[in-house]
Motif scaffolding. Structure first.
Motif, PDB file in Angstrom:
ATOM      1  N   LYS A 199      -6.032  -3.731  -3.209  1.00  0.00           N
ATOM      2  CA  LYS A 199      -6.691  -4.270  -4.405  1.00  0.00           C
ATOM      3  C   LYS A 199      -7.079  -3.160  -5.372  1.00  0.00           C
ATOM      4  O   LYS A 199      -7.187  -3.383  -6.589  1.00  0.00           O
ATOM      5  CB  LYS A 199      -7.926  -5.071  -3.995  1.00  0.00           C
ATOM      6  N   ALA A 200      -7.275  -1.962  -4.835  1.00  0.00           N
ATOM      7  CA  ALA A 200      -7.616  -0.818  -5.677  1.00  0.00           C
ATOM      8  C   ALA A 200      -6.385  -0.194  -6.333  1.00  0.00           C
ATOM      9  O   ALA A 200      -6.512   0.733  -7.142  1.00  0.00           O
ATOM     10  CB  ALA A 200      -8.353   0.228  -4.846  1.00  0.00           C
ATOM     11  N   GLY A 201      -5.188  -0.677  -5.976  1.00  0.00           N
ATOM     12  CA  GLY A 201      -3.963  -0.187  -6.593  1.00  0.00           C
ATOM     13  C   GLY A 201      -3.236   0.889  -5.818  1.00  0.00           C
ATOM     14  O   GLY A 201      -2.184   1.370  -6.254  1.00  0.00           O
ATOM     15  N   LYS A 202      -3.718   1.276  -4.642  1.00  0.00           N
ATOM     16  CA  LYS A 202      -3.040   2.279  -3.839  1.00  0.00           C
ATOM     17  C   LYS A 202      -1.816   1.653  -3.168  1.00  0.00           C
ATOM     18  O   LYS A 202      -1.893   0.572  -2.596  1.00  0.00           O
ATOM     19  CB  LYS A 202      -3.987   2.830  -2.775  1.00  0.00           C
ATOM     20  N   GLN A 203      -0.696   2.385  -3.234  1.00  0.00           N
ATOM     21  CA  GLN A 203       0.547   1.845  -2.688  1.00  0.00           C
ATOM     22  C   GLN A 203       1.067   2.706  -1.537  1.00  0.00           C
ATOM     23  O   GLN A 203       0.999   3.943  -1.587  1.00  0.00           O
ATOM     24  CB  GLN A 203       1.626   1.759  -3.774  1.00  0.00           C
ATOM     25  N   GLY A 237       9.280   9.824  -4.136  1.00  0.00           N
ATOM     26  CA  GLY A 237       8.294  10.802  -3.723  1.00  0.00           C
ATOM     27  C   GLY A 237       6.910  10.558  -4.275  1.00  0.00           C
ATOM     28  O   GLY A 237       5.941  11.196  -3.841  1.00  0.00           O
ATOM     29  N   ASN A 238       6.790   9.624  -5.214  1.00  0.00           N
ATOM     30  CA  ASN A 238       5.479   9.324  -5.801  1.00  0.00           C
ATOM     31  C   ASN A 238       4.687   8.322  -4.972  1.00  0.00           C
ATOM     32  O   ASN A 238       3.511   8.083  -5.264  1.00  0.00           O
ATOM     33  CB  ASN A 238       5.658   8.779  -7.224  1.00  0.00           C
ATOM     34  N   ILE A 239       5.331   7.708  -4.006  1.00  0.00           N
ATOM     35  CA  ILE A 239       4.663   6.730  -3.148  1.00  0.00           C
ATOM     36  C   ILE A 239       4.701   7.230  -1.707  1.00  0.00           C
ATOM     37  O   ILE A 239       5.760   7.607  -1.203  1.00  0.00           O
ATOM     38  CB  ILE A 239       5.328   5.344  -3.251  1.00  0.00           C
TER      39      ILE A 239
END
Length: 626
Positions: free
Chosen positions: A552-556, A575-577
């Motif tokens: 819910k905080a947007g962390k993937q 590499g960004n996730i």
């Protein structure tokens, strides 16, 4: 050195002869010398053919076969009957409620109505081998030649033939007076030796589909009325006698006396030869990286703007093509207005040309990409049409996506996936391994060869990683040019590049009609206060799974579940996730539990295959929002 630069060095070193590093597979070899004389008043021509045939196989050949394609354009032929039978099948209804029949509109019942003057034919008048007359049997579109003496392994022999032909009214790639006014589209116009390979003779009757040919050299002379402009495979040897845009800059064209011009073309290391002729062809050229692109079209209110603009677009297209699929090895390519749609040939293509610029560009790119998968790789299209049409469609989609701003809003392969999904829903799906001429419907063939074939490649990027697949395509090009690769050859290249076992992928996608359907089954908290996401394989086709979890905080976090049959994992593609690799999913288990540390009450969204590259036939159960 980059992969592409390395390939360029290889091509420059050996011309268009296969590199020594390529897999060892023998190839037959041909050398044609043909001299034809065209009578445009009767739409007929006579020809002499000298064919030097080299048997590089370990086998003794007791007979040979030729294709006589134009004999299909006669009432009652196999092509005619097959087309009319397929036309009886109703595959749906249009927006007005009218029945949609399974016609190939370019044939339909047209051949059955031909008068003798409208038909096409190829008649062999005489045939000698090394000076000795040979008997032969004409079996419609196949000429069977029982040899008086066999051709021994690793030997060369020479056939000499005299033949005559009548050009049919434009029908299925070949003919005269097409709908856009082109006088002659001369495809499949000469008696052509059938291919003999490790599977034996491929004396495939001409029913509808594509072709398979022997690589070799062509020396072709065409005598035709001086008013005609000819476009063809190969390099014109007498440009300053011909003119019409072929002559060297600043040269005064001096044509020989007489009513006809003798055009002389040479093409080396190709497996076919096409030409077209019209008095009104306009010929323009465009310099591209390492070769000249030729354009032949009939100028009108539409084409006077679209074709020159199309020519200017080719260098940018080639920049992408060379980087991703390998360099074009010849010194010219011709885009020729003609035919009855679009059809590829070595060093040339026939395309319909009165449409809008974007459509002309798309068709031109598709047919040009065949120069790679049909022209240079030369897979047997009767047995593996998806390896040509599917790979070409995949490449076309990518080229258009990266060179046309109007395509950027959509996923490059979206149309191919939609075509495949529609095929599944239609009930006309058959295994990709079905022989091209033996699909039950034209619709099933088209969707399988073009769209499912493109999905094969795009989804392969999902399985092994896009970078591995793209490097594998360049490797495939370098190793298998001029070698007639089969599906296993391609799969082995991808396995070598990725380190991932892919036999399962080949088996399920090529030899079955099993489908992919994964879903999110349940999400719960276990006894250890961990969140468990239970995934379910609903249909029979096993696959690895990318599972994107967003809080819910947007962390993937990407949770990657490889398939046990792969014996490996694809690299992290983003590499960004942050990515977590889980234990492999054994294909015998219908469910799999992904255990994560994120508390259930903090989850915002769970998505299977967020990139939409997996050909999941029901994506409605792939996403869960909290």
């Amino acid at each position: 050195m980059s992969v592409v630069k390395g390939l360029m060095v290889c091509l420059l070193a050996v011309g268009v002869v296969p590199a020594q590093a390529q897999p060892d597979r023998w190839q037959q070899r041909v050398k044609y010398v043909m001299d034809v004389n065209v009578d445009a008043t009767t739409n007929r021509f006579t020809g002499k053919q000298k064919l030097e045939y080299t048997n590089n196989s370990p086998d003794t050949l007791y007979k040979v076969f030729y294709h006589l394609y134009w004999n299909a354009f006669q009432p009652g032929s196999m092509m005619d009957v097959r087309s009319r039978e397929l036309g009886k099948i109703v595959i749906g209804r249009d927006s007005k409620g009218n029945e949609r029949r399974d016609w190939d509109y370019r044939v339909a019942d047209k051949i059955s109505k031909f008068t003798p003057e409208q038909t096409g034919y190829q008649h062999v008048l005489s045939l000698k081998r090394d000076g000795v007359p040979q008997s032969f049997n004409m079996l419609e579109t196949i000429l069977e030649v029982p040899l008086k003496k066999p051709i021994l392994p690793h030997s060369t022999t020479t056939f000499e033939m005299e033949f005559e032909a009548q050009v049919p009214v434009q029908t299925r790639r070949s003919g005269r007076n097409n709908s856009e006014g082109v006088d002659y589209s001369m495809a499949q116009w000469y008696p052509k030796m059938c291919e003999y390979d490790y599977e034996g003779w491929h004396a495939t009757p001409y029913i509808a589909r594509e072709f398979y040919g022997v690589w070799g050299d062509y020396d072709v002379k065409i005598a035709m009325d001086k008013k005609f402009v000819i476009a063809a495979t190969g390099y014109l040897q007498n440009p300053n006698q011909i003119g019409y845009g072929y002559e060297m800059m600043g040269t005064k064209v001096i044509r020989p006396a007489g009513e006809k011009l003798n055009w002389h073309f040479i093409a080396n290391n190709v497996h076919d030869f096409v030409w077209a002729a019209d008095p009104d062809y306009k010929h323009i050229t465009q310099q591209v990286d390492g070769f000249v692109a030729h354009f032949f079209y009939i100028e009108n209110d539409i084409t006077k703007d679209t074709w020159p603009a199309f020519a200017k677009m080719i260098p940018r297209a080639y920049e992408y093509i060379k980087a991703h699929y390998g360099p074009y090895p010849y010194k010219s390519f011709s885009f020729i207005q003609g035919g009855d749609g679009g059809m590829e040939y070595p060093m040339a293509t026939l395309i319909m040309g009165n449409g809008k610029l974007e459509g002309l560009y798309g068709l031109g790119v598709h047919e040009w990409m065949h120069s790679w998968y049909q022209g240079m790789l030369g897979t047997n299209e009767s047995l593996y049409p998806w390896m040509d049409e599917g790979f070409t469609t995949f490449a076309e989609n990518n080229v258009l996506y990266h060179t046309l701003d109007s395509t950027r809003e959509a996923f490059a392969q979206e149309s191919s996936y939609n075509g495949y999904f529609n095929l599944v829903k239609s009930g006309y799906e058959e295994p990709m391994s079905t022989h091209a001429d033996h699909f039950k419907t034209n619709y099933g063939y088209t969707q399988t060869a073009y769209n499912k074939g493109a999905v094969f490649l795009e989804q392969l990027g999902y399985v092994i990683g896009t970078e591995n697949r793209d490097k594998g395509l360049l490797r495939y090009y370098a190793d298998w040019r001029f070698k007639h690769p089969n599906p296993n050859d391609f799969i082995r290249e991808m396995e070598k590049e990725s380190g991932i076992a892919l036999d399962w992928y080949k088996q399920y996608l090529l030899y079955s009609v099993k489908h992919i359907d994964y879903g999110i089954d349940t999400v719960y908290t276990n006894d250890n206060n961990k969140t468990v996401i239970r995934l379910r394989r609903i249909d029979d086709f096993p696959m690895p799974v990318d599972l994107l979890v967003t809080t819910k905080a947007g962390k993937q976090t990407m949770h990657y579940v490889p398939l046990s049959l792969m014996y490996g994992s694809k690299p992290n593609e983003n590499g960004n996730i942050m990515r977590t690799v889980h234990e492999a999913w054994r294909w015998t288990s219908p469910t799999y539990d992904v255990v994560i540390d994120t508390p259930l009450n903090e989850l915002g969204e769970i998505v299977i295959d967020p990139g939409l590259r997996m050909a999941d036939i029901n994506r409605s159960n792939n996403i869960l929002k909290f």
